[in-house]
Design a protein around this motif. Sequence first.
Motif, PDB file in Angstrom:
ATOM      1  N   SER A 179       0.805  -1.216   0.000  1.00 18.85           N
ATOM      2  CA  SER A 179       0.000   0.000   0.000  1.00 18.85           C
ATOM      3  C   SER A 179       0.841   1.271   0.000  1.00 18.85           C
ATOM      4  O   SER A 179       0.305   2.361   0.016  1.00 18.85           O
ATOM      5  N   GLU A 207     -11.746   0.429   7.590  1.00 17.62           N
ATOM      6  CA  GLU A 207     -12.849   0.661   6.655  1.00 17.62           C
ATOM      7  C   GLU A 207     -12.399   1.446   5.433  1.00 17.62           C
ATOM      8  O   GLU A 207     -12.816   1.148   4.302  1.00 17.62           O
ATOM      9  N   GLN A 208     -11.551   2.443   5.630  1.00 13.64           N
ATOM     10  CA  GLN A 208     -11.107   3.262   4.506  1.00 13.64           C
ATOM     11  C   GLN A 208     -10.363   2.432   3.470  1.00 13.64           C
ATOM     12  O   GLN A 208     -10.602   2.554   2.267  1.00 13.64           O
ATOM     13  N   THR A 209      -9.455   1.555   3.945  1.00 16.83           N
ATOM     14  CA  THR A 209      -8.671   0.729   3.012  1.00 16.83           C
ATOM     15  C   THR A 209      -9.553  -0.293   2.308  1.00 16.83           C
ATOM     16  O   THR A 209      -9.449  -0.479   1.085  1.00 16.83           O
ATOM     17  N   THR A 213     -12.768  -0.180   1.742  1.00 17.57           N
ATOM     18  CA  THR A 213     -13.653   0.504   0.792  1.00 17.57           C
ATOM     19  C   THR A 213     -12.886   0.925  -0.455  1.00 17.57           C
ATOM     20  O   THR A 213     -13.376   0.763  -1.589  1.00 17.57           O
ATOM     21  N   HIS A 214     -11.688   1.471  -0.275  1.00 15.27           N
ATOM     22  CA  HIS A 214     -10.891   1.902  -1.428  1.00 15.27           C
ATOM     23  C   HIS A 214     -10.583   0.722  -2.350  1.00 15.27           C
ATOM     24  O   HIS A 214     -10.729   0.830  -3.575  1.00 15.27           O
ATOM     25  N   LEU A 215     -10.142  -0.395  -1.767  1.00 13.57           N
ATOM     26  CA  LEU A 215      -9.796  -1.548  -2.587  1.00 13.57           C
ATOM     27  C   LEU A 215     -11.008  -2.069  -3.355  1.00 13.57           C
ATOM     28  O   LEU A 215     -10.924  -2.353  -4.561  1.00 13.57           O
ATOM     29  N   GLU A 248     -13.720  -0.518  -4.224  1.00 10.44           N
ATOM     30  CA  GLU A 248     -14.319   0.423  -5.178  1.00 10.44           C
ATOM     31  C   GLU A 248     -13.378   0.869  -6.286  1.00 10.44           C
ATOM     32  O   GLU A 248     -13.841   1.302  -7.345  1.00 10.44           O
ATOM     33  N   ASN A 249     -12.059   0.744  -6.065  1.00  7.71           N
ATOM     34  CA  ASN A 249     -11.119   1.343  -7.015  1.00  7.71           C
ATOM     35  C   ASN A 249     -10.103   0.386  -7.619  1.00  7.71           C
ATOM     36  O   ASN A 249      -9.390   0.771  -8.552  1.00  7.71           O
ATOM     37  N   GLU A 250     -10.003  -0.827  -7.113  1.00 10.41           N
ATOM     38  CA  GLU A 250      -8.997  -1.767  -7.605  1.00 10.41           C
ATOM     39  C   GLU A 250      -9.666  -2.966  -8.278  1.00 10.41           C
ATOM     40  O   GLU A 250     -10.755  -3.387  -7.865  1.00 10.41           O
TER      41      GLU A 250
END
Length: 494
Positions: free
Chosen positions: A451, A462-464, A466-468, A470-472
């Motif tokens: 990361s 939660e932030q990580t 959610t990012h993974l 939604e974006n990866e």
Amino acid sequence: MPLDEAALRELLEGVFARPEMEEACERRDLGAVIRVLNKYGVSQGSISVLTGIAQGRLSEYKNGKRIPTAHTTFESMAAGLGMPTNLRRALGLAPVNEPNWVDHASREKSLPADVATSQGEWLHTRSRLNEHRSDLTRLARDLYPSNARLEGTAILMADGWRPEEPIELDALKLSLADTTPHPPVTGKQGETNPLRPLVSTGKRYDSYHRAMRDLASPRLFENRVCYRLLDFEQSAGEGQLSLGLMRYFDMIDVGESLAHELASVAVGRDNLTPHRATWANLPFRRLVRDPFALQNYPLLISISTMTIRRSNAGDTFVMLRRGVERVAIAGGMLSVMPTGVFQPASLLPGDPYQDLNLWNNMMREYSEEFLGNPEHDGSGDPIDYDNQEPFRSLNRARDAGKIRTLCLGVGIDALNMVGDVFTVAVFDADVFDDIFRDLVEDNEEGSVASSGNNREHFAFDEQTITHLLENEPIAPSGAACLTLAWHHRSVLLR
């Protein structure tokens, strides 16, 4: 100093002309082949780079600790090294027109026009499939009712396949059927004719895996015996997996045909055409319209494990970027680590229930993916889990309560109908750091993802998550593990 490509090819040509090399090939003794290559200056590092076979595995072949039997292993050696026809024939392999450094465009010149066109179109679709696999997976998901999906993922889950709370791995019992019924859908139906290119004028490849083998073979591509899911039941903190046997290529013939079919209708020359992804345009997929009718097709079962390192400084987890050229499915996507097909470790006589064990299979994947050890592909001896490392250390830590292993449910990838047992392993930080102190940066399936610039593990927050999500581009099984693990975080981290 390593040899450049031209010098290495010249050296190989000289070694191939030596009588002892021909004798080794006639005996089909890859260990002897490696010894001859080493004797005349071809290093195991060079062999590994050319063939895609790990150096540790080459050492086992060379020293006689493992006897390779798989056709694809011989093909990897011969094609990767560019062996001439006489040596290929001595190894029991069909001749080819050129070594593997000649690309398909050059090869097409020797093919009849209709065959070259057919194979070129197949390769183009296969390329688009890999390029757009994440988008195609979402299109496949949308073909099925919302109540059959795991929210936010492309995983299909039948009623009862998602436990209300994680099941301790020891409370998940496994049974193996005496005989496995032959499924009616095999990937050789007439509906798959457009998905299999011509092998010669007027004749198509008889299976999808044969086309992959010849035209787009990944580094890991062997027809291993695997476990097939026949049923899954769970309630009150316990579960039962009913299994049969199948071969890995049975999954390729059905699953990758399904994926290829969707790519052929939903990917244009430059972009997606989602409106074409309809049941009316997918005749082969209509044969397996109900993914939970497990008697109809061979559902290969894998185990996907989210590995969490529990620490007072913050909980983290590890992921793998799967290599497009290294694996048959989910190439280029992120995956939880380890992830592997559920299959026997050895075909030699021994205790069959030693292999019919989720934790034992998970430990083998830790050995391979985290530490870079050679794969237990069935050609070696049965494993002594009590005394061999890293199995002994993993078992001791689990027995001491420093590793918790739980099952989050079972599901099916909507794109290619591959089954998965979703699991999580929570390691105490000191145990993780001790057992995996030599954690690799690359393995035979891909590269360990990080990361940040200093190769930090991903934070379990939660932030990580959610990012993974939604974006990866994340493999569906990996997305399921992240989703379910975060949902059950209070149970996993208590």
